[in-house]
Design a protein around this motif. Structure first.
Motif, PDB file in Angstrom:
ATOM      1  N   LEU A   1      36.681  44.749  33.949  1.00 14.96           N
ATOM      2  CA  LEU A   1      35.756  44.890  35.066  1.00 14.96           C
ATOM      3  C   LEU A   1      35.111  46.272  35.006  1.00 14.96           C
ATOM      4  O   LEU A   1      35.728  47.236  34.539  1.00 14.96           O
TER       5      LEU A   1
ATOM      6  N   ARG B   1      39.872  39.591  31.888  1.00  8.52           N
ATOM      7  CA  ARG B   1      38.811  39.704  32.897  1.00  8.52           C
ATOM      8  C   ARG B   1      39.028  40.939  33.778  1.00  8.52           C
ATOM      9  O   ARG B   1      38.104  41.729  33.986  1.00  8.52           O
ATOM     10  N   ILE B   2      40.242  41.121  34.274  1.00 10.81           N
ATOM     11  CA  ILE B   2      40.507  42.236  35.196  1.00 10.81           C
ATOM     12  C   ILE B   2      40.388  43.585  34.497  1.00 10.81           C
ATOM     13  O   ILE B   2      39.804  44.527  35.038  1.00 10.81           O
TER      14      ILE B   2
ATOM     15  N   GLY C   1      38.740  41.376  42.592  1.00 17.57           N
ATOM     16  CA  GLY C   1      38.961  40.529  41.413  1.00 17.57           C
ATOM     17  C   GLY C   1      40.290  39.803  41.431  1.00 17.57           C
ATOM     18  O   GLY C   1      40.379  38.661  40.980  1.00 17.57           O
TER      19      GLY C   1
ATOM     20  N   VAL D   1      36.654  46.979  43.116  1.00 19.28           N
ATOM     21  CA  VAL D   1      36.324  45.941  42.137  1.00 19.28           C
ATOM     22  C   VAL D   1      37.569  45.157  41.735  1.00 19.28           C
ATOM     23  O   VAL D   1      37.568  43.928  41.723  1.00 19.28           O
ATOM     24  N   VAL D   2      38.656  45.863  41.432  1.00 16.35           N
ATOM     25  CA  VAL D   2      39.893  45.177  41.036  1.00 16.35           C
ATOM     26  C   VAL D   2      40.493  44.436  42.225  1.00 16.35           C
ATOM     27  O   VAL D   2      40.945  43.297  42.089  1.00 16.35           O
TER      28      VAL D   2
END
Length: 182
Positions: A126, A122-123, A159, A155-156
């Motif tokens: 992104l 997922r990470i 996240g 974003v990270v």
């Protein structure tokens, strides 16, 4: 004796304060030698027999008992930490942070558990703005670089800082890791 590094998750942030002297004493009470805390962000260098996975469970129990919280700790030996730091894939840039996101309990020489594999997937997938940050899968870690001032709003950053998966990670600046290896 092996020299280990313990990276505690969520220490001295969010209202959970543990003094360095008390933290060091908790490690000494486990019979560990050459205990040294580094910075106030939950980094402990120590010597002990055995392997990192054995130390992790023991440390988490001791910290939970001593400080009254659900302790999460990533433990690795200095050889593993040196390999992780040495494999950092992003060039140093002025005005940027260099982070390593540790997957708590993941070992470089073993497959990632499914929940951690899903987190890394997922990470690393992104939709990041490469003018602001970059991320890469490092096996037992996630490598991340981000422009200063944007760590929490990137974003990270968003996240890894939210959801149930955040208890699976702890991150450190590459400069901190280099201090731990000295």
């Amino acid at each position: 004796m092996t020299r280990f590094i313990a990276l505690l998750r969520g220490v001295n942030v969010g209202g959970r304060t543990i003094k360095s002297a008390e933290l060091a004493e908790a490690f000494r009470s486990l019979g560990y030698d050459a205990v040294k805390t580094v910075l106030a962000s939950g980094n402990v260098v120590f010597e002990a027999e055995g392997v990192a996975s054995d130390r992790r469970a023991e440390i988490e129990r001791a910290l939970s008992d001593a400080f009254g919280y659900d302790a999460k700790v990533h433990v690795l030996d200095t050889e593993a930490l040196a390999a992780i730091a040495g494999a950092y894939p992003f060039a140093e840039r002025d005005g940027w942070h260099r982070y390593v996101i540790f997957l708590i309990g993941a070992a470089a020489d073993a497959p990632r558990p499914p929940d951690m594999d899903a987190l890394v997937e997922r990470i690393t997938h992104l939709a990041v703005d490469h003018e602001l940050e970059s991320v890469a899968d490092g096996g037992s870690v996630i490598y991340w670089t981000v422009e200063r001032g944007h760590t929490l709003d990137s974003v990270v950053g968003k996240g890894i800082g939210s959801g149930k998966e955040k208890s699976l990670t702890t991150n450190r600046n590459l400069n901190t890791l280099e201090k731990l290896l000295r």
